[in-house]
Design a protein around this motif. Structure first.
Motif, PDB file in Angstrom:
ATOM      1  N   LEU A  42      41.472  38.964  51.180  1.00 50.00           N
ATOM      2  CA  LEU A  42      40.098  39.415  51.412  1.00 50.00           C
ATOM      3  C   LEU A  42      40.026  40.939  51.484  1.00 50.00           C
ATOM      4  O   LEU A  42      39.108  41.560  50.940  1.00 50.00           O
ATOM      5  CB  LEU A  42      39.558  38.805  52.709  1.00 50.00           C
ATOM      6  N   ASP A  43      40.998  41.544  52.151  1.00 45.56           N
ATOM      7  CA  ASP A  43      41.009  42.998  52.255  1.00 45.56           C
ATOM      8  C   ASP A  43      41.165  43.639  50.870  1.00 45.56           C
ATOM      9  O   ASP A  43      40.477  44.621  50.546  1.00 45.56           O
ATOM     10  CB  ASP A  43      42.153  43.449  53.168  1.00 45.56           C
ATOM     11  N   ALA A  44      42.055  43.082  50.043  1.00 41.12           N
ATOM     12  CA  ALA A  44      42.243  43.613  48.692  1.00 41.12           C
ATOM     13  C   ALA A  44      40.973  43.445  47.863  1.00 41.12           C
ATOM     14  O   ALA A  44      40.612  44.325  47.069  1.00 41.12           O
ATOM     15  CB  ALA A  44      43.415  42.899  48.017  1.00 41.12           C
ATOM     16  N   GLU A  45      40.272  42.343  48.066  1.00 39.99           N
ATOM     17  CA  GLU A  45      39.038  42.091  47.322  1.00 39.99           C
ATOM     18  C   GLU A  45      37.944  43.072  47.728  1.00 39.99           C
ATOM     19  O   GLU A  45      37.229  43.623  46.877  1.00 39.99           O
ATOM     20  CB  GLU A  45      38.583  40.653  47.576  1.00 39.99           C
ATOM     21  N   LEU A  46      37.805  43.317  49.035  1.00 37.75           N
ATOM     22  CA  LEU A  46      36.810  44.269  49.516  1.00 37.75           C
ATOM     23  C   LEU A  46      37.120  45.684  49.009  1.00 37.75           C
ATOM     24  O   LEU A  46      36.214  46.447  48.647  1.00 37.75           O
ATOM     25  CB  LEU A  46      36.760  44.247  51.043  1.00 37.75           C
ATOM     26  N   LYS A  47      38.389  46.026  48.975  1.00 40.04           N
ATOM     27  CA  LYS A  47      38.786  47.345  48.469  1.00 40.04           C
ATOM     28  C   LYS A  47      38.443  47.476  46.988  1.00 40.04           C
ATOM     29  O   LYS A  47      37.964  48.514  46.531  1.00 40.04           O
ATOM     30  CB  LYS A  47      40.280  47.553  48.695  1.00 40.04           C
ATOM     31  N   GLU A  48      38.678  46.411  46.226  1.00 43.76           N
ATOM     32  CA  GLU A  48      38.342  46.417  44.800  1.00 43.76           C
ATOM     33  C   GLU A  48      36.848  46.645  44.598  1.00 43.76           C
ATOM     34  O   GLU A  48      36.423  47.389  43.710  1.00 43.76           O
ATOM     35  CB  GLU A  48      38.778  45.086  44.171  1.00 43.76           C
ATOM     36  N   MET A  49      36.041  46.006  45.431  1.00 45.11           N
ATOM     37  CA  MET A  49      34.591  46.163  45.328  1.00 45.11           C
ATOM     38  C   MET A  49      34.172  47.596  45.649  1.00 45.11           C
ATOM     39  O   MET A  49      33.260  48.140  45.030  1.00 45.11           O
ATOM     40  CB  MET A  49      33.883  45.173  46.238  1.00 45.11           C
ATOM     41  N   GLN A  50      34.836  48.201  46.627  1.00 47.92           N
ATOM     42  CA  GLN A  50      34.539  49.593  46.941  1.00 47.92           C
ATOM     43  C   GLN A  50      34.800  50.490  45.729  1.00 47.92           C
ATOM     44  O   GLN A  50      33.997  51.375  45.418  1.00 47.92           O
ATOM     45  CB  GLN A  50      35.404  50.060  48.127  1.00 47.92           C
ATOM     46  N   GLU A  51      35.898  50.249  45.053  1.00 46.81           N
ATOM     47  CA  GLU A  51      36.244  51.067  43.891  1.00 46.81           C
ATOM     48  C   GLU A  51      35.239  50.878  42.762  1.00 46.81           C
ATOM     49  O   GLU A  51      34.962  51.810  42.003  1.00 46.81           O
ATOM     50  CB  GLU A  51      37.652  50.712  43.419  1.00 46.81           C
ATOM     51  N   ARG A  52      34.684  49.688  42.657  1.00 52.27           N
ATOM     52  CA  ARG A  52      33.709  49.419  41.594  1.00 52.27           C
ATOM     53  C   ARG A  52      32.303  49.895  41.982  1.00 52.27           C
ATOM     54  O   ARG A  52      31.349  49.644  41.255  1.00 52.27           O
ATOM     55  CB  ARG A  52      33.705  47.929  41.252  1.00 52.27           C
TER      56      ARG A  52
END
Length: 715
Positions: free
Chosen positions: A623-633
């Motif tokens: 979940l943390d990796a997914e949220l970080k990915e969304m921040q980058e996008r």
């Protein structure tokens, strides 16, 4: 020889076609030659020559021909190699294809280059004999053997009619019936061998066809004289397991079914975008992906194909995928030509009509929708004070209306590329009960389809309803956290319902039930509630009712050390992360990208302090990796518009339905996010990747898959 070679170079200079003689192995009877269906099949690989060809007997190709031999045929996606025994057709626009591929394409009325969309004045034909019909010329500049049935023939096309509409002509070749009640009958009389094995397997697997129910209180005990107003209990369900062979040889990718065990047959309608923006490689890869789907459907599954651009047309009726049905379906898909606008609403209307008008019904039904653009015909503006258009207009009433006698078929939507309307596609899937997948790169179309049908071909539970019933007389339900699943609590708070619908084999569902825990004066234990499941078995057609044991907690006199359930905590984190994603998306749509990024960052900090995160629970890490990915996008408006919106919406779809969706990945554009992936989905995905790896045009390696249920490794 020199004069003959000069003739060959002259033919090449005129952008005509060169006949390349077949090998000895190619001289097979006509019945053994590759059909159109075989050419479109994902497992098709051009055979390598086993005998010398003219190029190996002293003929040297020119530099231009050498370069073209390294190209990829846009029809079958196989490499066009020099001397492989297959003729190469070079069109007037200078694009080259395997002769047999483009001849098959032209046979269905396609007179436009699949790559550049140029309209041809001359087209290739496949002549069964040496003597071409009157008015046709065969180009055979070199004196090679004349006993091969595959000859290169050019036919000059007549001038187009003055009133011809090139945008709609491919969809208007023949009139459609007013009612789509011509679906193929489900009647199937298996032979004795077919009949004995499924019955035996059904009996042997009966013990495995029961949903597992587990409950996890937030903490195992609450002191007697303490009351709790918001006490969480996790209700965990796991569908019956799949008994398909887990050690399936991935080289057996041409098998018609993924499993040899009995399963519920499927009615599948595919609604495909063939607008002008799908021209070239996109359409070629879509055809290949559809070929994979067709080859993996069983003889009792039925499929129909709807193609839409400016208009929509049913190009293939609802037919069983027998050997003949597969071949006909492959030929229909291979005839698709991309042009015109994007009328998603009309495509969906036709797809729903196929489902509504069918005379007979398979136990499982679903619609697959793929589009790379925005509907330019139906959605014209916002509704009321909202900024978003009314995407419900894109759905037929039979899909989203509550007045349609319970008729509701999920639409699994696939948004392709950076120009599609992710909000529209997500709304379509959300309203209908389907999932939304974001196909960021062309190469992942087949994998995305494979994952989806891997689930559809493993449905083991139909019309599941979860009933929560309070046991303690002073207990009342607070809320039911169920994502996008319809849920309600009765006015007296004593009973709640969650409508789940279908479950795939091995699929899991987790719901958080909030209750008030009353104070106790003497009891050492408090019974909270019990869970009852009501569903239908799609294979046996039986109605099943299951009931769990009562959920109990201990009531000691004094409070002990609080032991928080990791299971409850990790799914609270999942719901909290999904809420943060929805809030961030709302902020981003309002232009506040900084606020959206801040919302996601705040959620990451909160999750990092939870019990499950500190124990390095892999769901929390993911979940943390997914949220970080969304921040980058969300780094900029351009990045958000191109991929951020679609990535977030596909994530929301996955978490709200607890079902796997395909998504782009910033570290590997061809990968899939494997959240909630079941073994059947993983098996079909592996099969797809093995098919791609076995193809001469494969450009990537298969990527290991994981699922939350099996403790995924962090990305």
């Amino acid at each position: 020889m020199a004069s003959k070679w000069r003739k060959a170079k002259i033919a090449l200079g005129l952008n005509l076609c060169v006949y390349v003689p077949g090998t000895v192995d190619d001289e097979s009877p006509p019945s053994e030659r590759l059909s159109d269906a075989a050419l479109l099949s994902p497992s098709y690989t051009p055979a390598a020559p086993t005998t010398p060809t003219p190029s190996s007997r002293g003929l040297r190709l020119s530099k231009s021909m050498s370069r073209s031999s390294k190209k990829i045929c846009s029809i079958c996606l196989a490499t066009m190699k020099r001397g492989d025994g297959h003729a190469i057709f070079t069109a007037e626009c200078s694009h080259s294809f395997h002769f047999h591929c483009i001849a098959s394409n032209v046979k269905h009325g396609n007179q436009i280059c699949p790559v550049c969309r140029a309209k041809w004045k001359e087209i290739p034909l496949q002549g069964p004999s040496l003597d071409p019909p009157l008015g046709r010329a065969r180009i055979n500049p070199v004196d090679w053997p004349q006993n091969n049935a595959m000859m290169t023939v050019i036919r000059r096309l007549p001038p187009p009619c003055p009133n011809a509409n090139r945008h709609t002509a491919p969809l208007l070749q023949a009139p459609e019936p007013a009612v789509f009640n011509d679906d193929e009958s489900l009647d199937h009389q298996p032979n004795s061998a077919e009949r004995s094995t499924p019955e035996k397997n059904a009996v042997d697997s009966n013990s495995h066809r029961t949903i597992q129910i587990k409950t996890y209180p937030h903490v195992p005990e609450v002191p007697q004289f303490t009351s709790c107003d918001n006490f969480n209990v996790l209700v965990h369900l796991k569908a019956p397991i799949s008994i398909s062979g887990q050690n399936l040889n991935i080289n057996q990718a041409n098998l018609p079914q993924i499993s040899q065990t009995p399963r519920a047959p499927v009615d599948l309608v595919t609604v495909l975008d063939i607008s002008g923006s799908m021209a070239g490689t996109k359409l070629a890869l879509l055809k290949r992906a559809m070929g994979f789907v067709i080859q993996n459907l069983g003889p009792n599954d039925r499929m129909s194909v709807i193609a839409f651009s400016s208009t929509a047309r049913r190009i293939f009726p609802l037919r069983r995928m027998t050997d003949a049905g597969r071949q006909q379906a492959l030929q229909a898909v291979n005839s698709l030509v991309a042009n015109g606008g994007t009328n998603i609403a009309e495509g969906l209307r036709k797809g729903a009509k196929v489902m509504e008008d069918r005379r007979e019904k398979n136990p499982v039904a679903s619609i697959i929708l793929l589009s790379d653009g925005q509907d330019t015909y139906t959605v014209s503006g916002p509704v009321g004070n909202q900024n978003q258009p009314n995407y419900q207009l894109l759905l037929p009433l039979s899909i989203h209306s509550t007045d349609s006698a319970g008729f509701k078929i999920p639409v699994h939507a696939f948004g392709f590329g950076t120009d599609h309307d992710a909000s529209s596609m997500h709304s379509i899937s959300e309203i209908s009960g389907g999932t939304f997948s974001f196909i960021e790169t062309e190469a992942v179309i087949q994998d995305a389809f494979a994952q989806c049908i891997g689930g559809l071909l493993s449905v083991v539970v139909k019309e599941l309803q979860v009933v929560i019933e309070c046991v303690h007389p002073s207990l009342h339900l607070g809320s039911l956290k169920a994502g996008s699943y319809s849920n309600r609590v009765m006015e007296d708070g004593r009973m709640g319902f969650i409508d789940v619908g279908d479950l795939y084999a091995d699929e899991e569902r987790d719901f958080l039930v909030s209750v008030n825990v009353p104070a106790e004066s003497s009891s050492k234990e408090t019974s909270l509630f019990k869970v009852r499941l009501v569903y239908s078995d799609p294979l046996t057609k039986e109605n099943v009712t299951l009931e769990s044991d009562e959920v109990r907690i201990k009531r000691p006199e004094l409070a002990g050390q609080e032991v928080v359930s990791v299971e409850v905590d990790r799914h609270r984190n999942r719901f909290q992360a999904a809420e943060a994603m929805a809030q961030a998306r709302t902020a981003a749509e309002q232009g506040d990208l900084a606020g959206a990024v801040s919302t996601l960052e705040c959620c990451r900090r909160v999750l990092s302090e939870t019990v499950s995160a500190k124990s390095r629970d892999r769901l929390c890490v993911a979940l943390d990796a997914e949220l970080k990915e969304m921040q980058e996008r969300m780094a900029s408006r351009h990045v958000y518009e191109a991929s951020g919106r679609a990535y977030i919406l596909s994530g929301l779809s996955s978490h709200s339905w607890q079902r796997a969706t395909a998504r782009g990945d910033s570290t590997d554009g061809s990968s899939l996010v494997q959240s909630y992936q079941t073994p059947s989905m993983a098996e079909m995905l592996t099969r797809s990747q093995a098919t791609l790896l076995g193809s001469p045009s494969a450009q990537r390696l298969a990527r290991p898959v994981w699922s939350f249920a099996s403790q995924p490794k962090p990305r």
